[in-house]
Design a protein around this motif. Structure first.
Motif, mmCIF file in Angstrom:
data_model
loop_
_atom_site.group_PDB
_atom_site.id
_atom_site.type_symbol
_atom_site.label_atom_id
_atom_site.label_comp_id
_atom_site.label_asym_id
_atom_site.label_seq_id
_atom_site.Cartn_x
_atom_site.Cartn_y
_atom_site.Cartn_z
ATOM 1 N N SER A 1 3.461 91.002 15.707
ATOM 2 C CA SER A 1 4.143 89.672 15.818
ATOM 3 C C SER A 1 4.480 89.181 17.251
ATOM 4 C CB SER A 1 5.424 89.800 15.023
ATOM 5 O OG SER A 1 5.470 90.089 13.981
ATOM 6 N N PHE A 2 4.441 90.096 18.094
ATOM 7 C CA PHE A 2 4.719 89.695 19.742
ATOM 8 C C PHE A 2 3.459 88.960 19.874
ATOM 9 C CE2 PHE A 2 4.167 90.718 23.956
ATOM 10 C CZ PHE A 2 5.232 90.116 24.406
ATOM 11 N N ARG A 3 2.289 89.646 19.567
ATOM 12 C CA ARG A 3 0.912 89.470 20.184
ATOM 13 C C ARG A 3 0.607 87.816 19.548
ATOM 14 N NH1 ARG A 3 -0.764 94.602 18.857
ATOM 15 N NH2 ARG A 3 -1.931 93.913 17.150
ATOM 16 N N ARG A 4 0.999 87.568 18.355
ATOM 17 C CA ARG A 4 0.893 86.453 17.538
ATOM 18 C C ARG A 4 1.819 85.338 18.380
ATOM 19 N NH1 ARG A 4 0.081 88.145 13.266
ATOM 20 N NH2 ARG A 4 2.026 88.738 12.570
ATOM 21 N N ALA A 5 2.869 85.737 18.676
ATOM 22 C CA ALA A 5 3.811 84.763 19.295
ATOM 23 C C ALA A 5 3.148 84.344 20.693
ATOM 24 C CB ALA A 5 5.129 85.441 19.457
#
Length: 75
Positions: free
Chosen positions: A20-24
């Motif tokens: 989720s952090f990488r997607r953000a």
């Protein structure tokens, strides 16, 4: 070399171990502005490591990571 991308890129440590952090981060990157302001339009914006001319380019995947602050906040 027999290295896979996982051998070369370190995702095992926080915060990059969280998809989720990488997607953000991917949604926060304004690639159009970077290409325009930093590269003087010498390159084309893309969220893919391959150019649109490449047989490995995936247009649907590329557009799924466009600049979008709302998606970044939701990720």
């Amino acid at each position: 070399s027999d290295q896979s991308p996982d051998d070369v890129t370190e995702y095992a440590q926080g915060p990059f171990d969280d998809p989720s952090f990488r997607r953000a981060i991917a949604h926060v990157m304004d690639r159009t502005k970077i290409c325009r302001d930093l590269c003087y339009n010498a390159v084309k914006p893309s969220s893919m490591p391959f150019s649109p001319d490449s047989p490995w380019f995936d247009a649907s995947a590329a557009s799924s990571l466009n600049f979008d602050m709302e998606k970044a906040r939701a990720a």
